[in-house]
Design an enzyme around this catalytic site. Structure first.
Site, PDB file in Angstrom:
ATOM      1  N   PHE A 110     -15.201   3.812   7.649  1.00 30.06           N
ATOM      2  CA  PHE A 110     -13.840   4.145   7.219  1.00 30.06           C
ATOM      3  C   PHE A 110     -13.688   4.191   5.696  1.00 30.06           C
ATOM      4  O   PHE A 110     -12.586   4.434   5.188  1.00 30.06           O
ATOM      5  CB  PHE A 110     -12.826   3.167   7.829  1.00 30.06           C
ATOM      6  CG  PHE A 110     -13.067   1.707   7.502  1.00 30.06           C
ATOM      7  CD1 PHE A 110     -12.669   1.159   6.291  1.00 30.06           C
ATOM      8  CD2 PHE A 110     -13.684   0.875   8.435  1.00 30.06           C
ATOM      9  CE1 PHE A 110     -12.884  -0.181   6.003  1.00 30.06           C
ATOM     10  CE2 PHE A 110     -13.901  -0.475   8.150  1.00 30.06           C
ATOM     11  CZ  PHE A 110     -13.503  -1.003   6.921  1.00 30.06           C
ATOM     12  N   ARG A 141      -2.192 -14.139   4.005  1.00 29.19           N
ATOM     13  CA  ARG A 141      -2.868 -13.490   5.146  1.00 29.19           C
ATOM     14  C   ARG A 141      -2.042 -13.700   6.425  1.00 29.19           C
ATOM     15  O   ARG A 141      -1.890 -12.777   7.244  1.00 29.19           O
ATOM     16  CB  ARG A 141      -4.279 -14.050   5.349  1.00 29.19           C
ATOM     17  CG  ARG A 141      -5.274 -13.783   4.232  1.00 29.19           C
ATOM     18  CD  ARG A 141      -5.766 -12.365   4.139  1.00 29.19           C
ATOM     19  NE  ARG A 141      -6.387 -11.863   5.344  1.00 29.19           N
ATOM     20  CZ  ARG A 141      -7.036 -10.689   5.405  1.00 29.19           C
ATOM     21  NH1 ARG A 141      -7.137  -9.910   4.337  1.00 29.19           N
ATOM     22  NH2 ARG A 141      -7.568 -10.283   6.527  1.00 29.19           N
ATOM     23  N   HIS A 156      -2.104  -5.458   1.567  1.00 27.98           N
ATOM     24  CA  HIS A 156      -3.436  -6.018   1.319  1.00 27.98           C
ATOM     25  C   HIS A 156      -3.291  -7.464   0.874  1.00 27.98           C
ATOM     26  O   HIS A 156      -2.329  -7.810   0.191  1.00 27.98           O
ATOM     27  CB  HIS A 156      -4.162  -5.246   0.212  1.00 27.98           C
ATOM     28  CG  HIS A 156      -5.408  -5.944  -0.238  1.00 27.98           C
ATOM     29  ND1 HIS A 156      -6.611  -5.802   0.427  1.00 27.98           N
ATOM     30  CD2 HIS A 156      -5.623  -6.857  -1.227  1.00 27.98           C
ATOM     31  CE1 HIS A 156      -7.511  -6.579  -0.153  1.00 27.98           C
ATOM     32  NE2 HIS A 156      -6.934  -7.225  -1.166  1.00 27.98           N
ATOM     33  N   ASN A 186      -1.849   0.248   6.937  1.00 29.94           N
ATOM     34  CA  ASN A 186      -1.302  -1.019   7.427  1.00 29.94           C
ATOM     35  C   ASN A 186      -0.479  -1.761   6.381  1.00 29.94           C
ATOM     36  O   ASN A 186      -0.287  -2.961   6.472  1.00 29.94           O
ATOM     37  CB  ASN A 186      -2.423  -1.885   8.009  1.00 29.94           C
ATOM     38  CG  ASN A 186      -3.498  -2.201   6.990  1.00 29.94           C
ATOM     39  OD1 ASN A 186      -3.375  -1.832   5.838  1.00 29.94           O
ATOM     40  ND2 ASN A 186      -4.539  -2.883   7.419  1.00 29.94           N
ATOM     41  N   GLU A 197     -10.458  -9.909  -7.195  1.00 32.37           N
ATOM     42  CA  GLU A 197      -9.379  -8.922  -7.085  1.00 32.37           C
ATOM     43  C   GLU A 197      -8.283  -9.105  -8.138  1.00 32.37           C
ATOM     44  O   GLU A 197      -7.737  -8.111  -8.628  1.00 32.37           O
ATOM     45  CB  GLU A 197      -8.789  -8.969  -5.672  1.00 32.37           C
ATOM     46  CG  GLU A 197      -9.793  -8.485  -4.625  1.00 32.37           C
ATOM     47  CD  GLU A 197      -9.273  -8.533  -3.198  1.00 32.37           C
ATOM     48  OE1 GLU A 197      -9.929  -7.966  -2.324  1.00 32.37           O
ATOM     49  OE2 GLU A 197      -8.197  -9.141  -2.943  1.00 32.37           O
ATOM     50  N   TYR A 212     -12.700  -1.695  -3.184  1.00 29.01           N
ATOM     51  CA  TYR A 212     -13.164  -1.891  -1.806  1.00 29.01           C
ATOM     52  C   TYR A 212     -14.698  -1.772  -1.700  1.00 29.01           C
ATOM     53  O   TYR A 212     -15.216  -1.464  -0.621  1.00 29.01           O
ATOM     54  CB  TYR A 212     -12.499  -0.883  -0.880  1.00 29.01           C
ATOM     55  CG  TYR A 212     -11.090  -1.245  -0.463  1.00 29.01           C
ATOM     56  CD1 TYR A 212     -10.844  -2.379   0.322  1.00 29.01           C
ATOM     57  CD2 TYR A 212      -9.994  -0.455  -0.819  1.00 29.01           C
ATOM     58  CE1 TYR A 212      -9.552  -2.713   0.724  1.00 29.01           C
ATOM     59  CE2 TYR A 212      -8.694  -0.784  -0.417  1.00 29.01           C
ATOM     60  CZ  TYR A 212      -8.489  -1.914   0.354  1.00 29.01           C
ATOM     61  OH  TYR A 212      -7.221  -2.238   0.763  1.00 29.01           O
ATOM     62  N   ARG A 225       2.808  -6.761   8.966  1.00 27.83           N
ATOM     63  CA  ARG A 225       2.118  -5.602   9.532  1.00 27.83           C
ATOM     64  C   ARG A 225       2.675  -5.244  10.907  1.00 27.83           C
ATOM     65  O   ARG A 225       2.767  -4.046  11.255  1.00 27.83           O
ATOM     66  CB  ARG A 225       0.611  -5.856   9.576  1.00 27.83           C
ATOM     67  CG  ARG A 225      -0.063  -5.640   8.208  1.00 27.83           C
ATOM     68  CD  ARG A 225      -1.450  -6.175   8.168  1.00 27.83           C
ATOM     69  NE  ARG A 225      -2.252  -5.669   7.050  1.00 27.83           N
ATOM     70  CZ  ARG A 225      -3.444  -6.147   6.721  1.00 27.83           C
ATOM     71  NH1 ARG A 225      -3.985  -7.141   7.421  1.00 27.83           N
ATOM     72  NH2 ARG A 225      -4.105  -5.660   5.700  1.00 27.83           N
ATOM     73  N   LYS A 263       0.822  -1.214   0.000  1.00 33.67           N
ATOM     74  CA  LYS A 263       0.000   0.000   0.000  1.00 33.67           C
ATOM     75  C   LYS A 263       0.866   1.278   0.000  1.00 33.67           C
ATOM     76  O   LYS A 263       2.068   1.227   0.290  1.00 33.67           O
ATOM     77  CB  LYS A 263      -0.919  -0.024   1.227  1.00 33.67           C
ATOM     78  CG  LYS A 263      -1.990  -1.128   1.172  1.00 33.67           C
ATOM     79  CD  LYS A 263      -2.896  -1.058   2.402  1.00 33.67           C
ATOM     80  CE  LYS A 263      -4.022  -2.060   2.344  1.00 33.67           C
ATOM     81  NZ  LYS A 263      -4.921  -1.937   3.526  1.00 33.67           N
ATOM     82  N   THR A 288      -5.195  -7.058  10.693  1.00 30.84           N
ATOM     83  CA  THR A 288      -5.503  -5.751  10.093  1.00 30.84           C
ATOM     84  C   THR A 288      -4.962  -4.609  10.942  1.00 30.84           C
ATOM     85  O   THR A 288      -4.354  -3.667  10.428  1.00 30.84           O
ATOM     86  CB  THR A 288      -7.036  -5.600   9.947  1.00 30.84           C
ATOM     87  OG1 THR A 288      -7.540  -6.730   9.223  1.00 30.84           O
ATOM     88  CG2 THR A 288      -7.405  -4.313   9.234  1.00 30.84           C
TER      89      THR A 288
HETATM   90  N1  UDP Z   1      -9.502  -0.218   7.656  1.00 35.97           N
HETATM   91  C1  UDP Z   1      -9.576   0.998   8.342  1.00 35.97           C
HETATM   92  N2  UDP Z   1     -10.245   1.022   9.554  1.00 35.97           N
HETATM   93  C2  UDP Z   1     -10.843  -0.083  10.092  1.00 35.97           C
HETATM   94  C3  UDP Z   1     -10.759  -1.293   9.376  1.00 35.97           C
HETATM   95  C4  UDP Z   1     -10.089  -1.324   8.178  1.00 35.97           C
HETATM   96  O1  UDP Z   1      -9.059   2.002   7.891  1.00 35.97           O
HETATM   97  O2  UDP Z   1     -11.428   0.000  11.173  1.00 35.97           O
HETATM   98  C5  UDP Z   1      -8.788  -0.264   6.356  1.00 35.97           C
HETATM   99  C6  UDP Z   1      -7.440  -0.979   6.424  1.00 35.97           C
HETATM  100  O3  UDP Z   1      -6.539  -0.335   5.527  1.00 35.97           O
HETATM  101  C7  UDP Z   1      -7.796  -2.365   5.972  1.00 35.97           C
HETATM  102  C8  UDP Z   1      -8.832  -2.059   4.892  1.00 35.97           C
HETATM  103  O4  UDP Z   1      -9.582  -0.975   5.423  1.00 35.97           O
HETATM  104  O5  UDP Z   1      -6.672  -3.082   5.493  1.00 35.97           O
HETATM  105  C9  UDP Z   1      -9.770  -3.187   4.551  1.00 35.97           C
HETATM  106  O6  UDP Z   1     -10.364  -3.682   5.754  1.00 35.97           O
HETATM  107  P1  UDP Z   1     -10.485  -5.218   6.014  1.00 35.97           P
HETATM  108  O7  UDP Z   1     -11.363  -5.405   7.214  1.00 35.97           O
HETATM  109  O8  UDP Z   1     -10.889  -5.928   4.762  1.00 35.97           O
HETATM  110  O9  UDP Z   1      -8.998  -5.659   6.459  1.00 35.97           O
HETATM  111  P2  UDP Z   1      -7.868  -6.515   5.691  1.00 35.97           P
HETATM  112  O10 UDP Z   1      -8.579  -7.573   4.886  1.00 35.97           O
HETATM  113  O11 UDP Z   1      -7.084  -5.563   4.823  1.00 35.97           O
HETATM  114  O12 UDP Z   1      -7.019  -7.096   6.787  1.00 35.97           O
HETATM  115 MG    MG Z   2     -10.122  -7.428   3.538  1.00 35.97          MG
END
Ligand code: UDP
Ligand code: MG
Length: 138
Positions: A57, A85, A115, A112, A126, A49, A102, A9, A91
């Protein structure tokens, strides 16, 4: 062999962490079968997204994701989706386990650094969102 979609990112690209992250990806047995550096538009980030469009968010996230260049990747290995993952970590970097990317690199829950697709159906959306078949070379 399974494929997953990954991104480095904008926060990590901006801090010159691409080389370190790619080295770790290769060391963990992933093959980089596609790679591109782009700055996505706000609309592209919103489409990517879309599953999160009702979340509080969403606007900040898509503004951040379109704020600078990111690296797009297709990663291949056995159990690539789950293993990527696991290598990324939680996250929220506060919850990320030691040794995860992370934990090492993320700034906060939004910035973070990485992705990864979270399921086969997600990877199936995706990967072709950004890559055509001819760009993916195993
Ligand atoms: N995100 C955020 N605030 C939150 C949760 C998620 O800004 O409370 C952002 C963060 O960059 C995250 C992305 O939104 O990676 C997508 O969220 P997701 O829950 O899908 O997490 P990921 O799959 O990336 O771990
Ligand atoms: Mg996700």
């Amino acid at each position: 062999m399974e494929k997953t979609f990954g991104m480095i990112k904008p926060d990590a690209v901006e801090r010159n962490l691409v080389g370190k992250i790619l080295a770790r990806i290769e060391a963990e047995g992933f093959k980089l079968v596609a790679l591109r550096r782009i700055q996505m538009s706000k609309a592209q980030a919103e489409g990517f997204y879309a599953v999160h469009r009702q979340r509080p968010f969403f606007n900040d996230l898509t503004t951040y994701m379109s704020s600078g260049p990111a690296l797009l990747m297709v990663l291949e290995r056995e159990n690539a989706i789950l293993e990527w993952r696991n290598l990324m970590g939680a996250t929220n970097p506060k919850d990320a386990a030691p040794g995860t990317l992370r934990k090492e690199f993320a700034i906060d829950i939004e910035k973070n650094s990485l992705h990864g697709s979270d399921a086969p159906e997600t990877a199936a959306f995706e990967i072709p969102y950004f890559f055509s078949q001819t760009e993916i070379i195993s």
